[in-house]
Design a protein around this motif. Structure first.
Motif, short mmCIF file in Angstrom:
data_model
loop_
_atom_site.label_atom_id
_atom_site.label_comp_id
_atom_site.label_asym_id
_atom_site.label_seq_id
_atom_site.Cartn_x
_atom_site.Cartn_y
_atom_site.Cartn_z
N GLN A 43 -4.78 5.82 0.41
CA GLN A 43 -4.38 4.55 0.42
C GLN A 43 -4.51 3.92 -1.22
OE1 GLN A 43 -5.15 1.62 3.17
NE2 GLN A 43 -6.89 0.76 2.37
N LEU B 198 -3.39 0.39 -3.47
CA LEU B 198 -2.85 -0.73 -3.66
C LEU B 198 -2.04 -0.94 -4.95
CD1 LEU B 198 -2.47 -3.76 -2.44
CD2 LEU B 198 -4.46 -4.34 -3.66
N TYR C 49 0.74 -1.11 -0.04
CA TYR C 49 0.02 -0.03 0.06
C TYR C 49 0.99 1.12 -0.12
CZ TYR C 49 -4.25 -2.45 1.07
OH TYR C 49 -5.54 -3.28 1.02
#
Length: 239
Positions: free
Chosen positions: A186, A188, A161
Motif C-alpha cells: 500500500q 499513501l 491508498y
C-alpha cells in the motif's frame, strides 16, 4: 511505397533464419501470429514419411522475440523452440492418427494466438461525490517499458491508498467490490485539485509471463458513510 504489395527492395526483412537451432523442427512453417507485444509464434510441421523416418510426424509451436531491438530474433536466447509439441501430448481425441496413415500431425491453416490484454478493467468502484473513481492504465508491461496509471473522479485533494495484491479474493463491501485482498503493498497518495492522479514507472524485469497483479485505490470521501470509496480495479497481466 503504397503500391499494395511488399515486393520492392527494403520492404521485407528476415526475422529468423534458423540460427542457434539444428533447423530440423523448423521445416514447413504452416502458421504464424504476432501478439501486441511483437512476440512471434510460428508452427512447424515435421511430415512423415516424406522427409523423416517414421513412425509419426509432428507439429510444434515456436516462440520468437526480439530482445535487443535489432528487429530480428536471430540472437541467442531469442528463440524458444517447441513450446508445444504434439508428440508430447500423444494421440487421442484432440490429435488422432488417421487410419492407415501412421502420421500424428495437425495442419493448422488458421493458426492464431489468443490475445490477452495486459490490462483488465474489473470494475468494483463505489459512486462518490464526483462520480465513480475510475482507474485506467497504459503500457505493454514488457520489461523496461514505460507504464502508467491514471485515476479520475476522486474528490479534490483527497487522500487515498493505492493497494496492490499478487492474488485476489474479490470482497463485496459498501456497495463496491474490493479486488486487492489480500493487500501485499500500500502507498499513501493524494489526488490533485481536479480529483485526478497519474503515476509513471518503468516496468521491472524478471516478472514471469502470465503473472497477475491487482491494483485499486481506496479514497477518502467525506460525503459517504463510511467516509471512503473505491476506484475501479485493474488486473495487470505480464505478457
Amino acid at each position: 511505397n503504397g503500391d499494395g504489395d511488399v515486393n520492392d527492395a527494403g520492404e521485407v526483412k528476415l526475422y529468423f533464419d534458423g540460427s542457434h537451432t539444428g533447423g530440423n523442427d523448423l521445416l514447413l512453417m504452416r502458421g504464424m501470429d504476432v501478439t501486441e507485444a511483437d512476440v512471434v509464434y510460428a508452427v512447424g510441421l515435421r511430415p512423415y514419411p516424406a522427409l523423416f523416418v517414421g513412425p509419426d510426424g509432428n507439429t510444434m509451436i515456436h516462440r520468437f522475440e526480439d530482445l535487443n531491438g535489432d528487429l530480428t530474433a536471430m540472437d541467442a536466447g531469442e528463440q524458444q523452440l517447441s513450446i508445444f509439441d504434439v508428440q508430447s501430448v500423444g494421440p487421442g481425441p484432440l490429435f488422432p492418427i488417421p487410419p492407415n496413415h501412421g502420421n500424428m500431425m495437425c495442419d493448422p491453416a488458421d493458426f492464431s494466438v489468443r490475445g490477452v490484454s495486459a490490462w483488465t478493467d474489473l470494475g468494483g468502484g463505489i459512486l462518490g461525490s464526483h462520480g465513480v473513481p475510475t482507474l485506467t492504465g497504459e503500457g505493454s508491461l514488457v520489461a523496461g517499458t514505460l507504464t502508467s496509471i491514471h485515476l479520475v473522479n476522486a474528490p479534490p485533494n483527497a487522500p487515498m491508498y493505492l493497494w496492490m495484491s499478487f492474488s485476489s479474493t474479490p470482497t463485496p463491501l459498501f456497495g463496491g467490490v474490493l479486488y486487492t485482498v489480500p493487500i501485499d503493498l500500500q502507498v499513501l497518495l493524494n489526488a490533485n485539485a481536479a480529483g485526478e492522479l497519474s503515476l509513471f514507472t518503468v516496468w521491472p524485469a524478471m516478472i514471469p509471463p502470465g503473472f497477475n497483479t491487482w491494483i485499486q485505490f481506496v479514497i477518502q470521501d467525506n460525503t459517504l458513510t463510511p467516509r471512503m470509496s473505491f476506484s475501479s480495479a485493474l488486473m495487470l497481466t505480464t505478457p
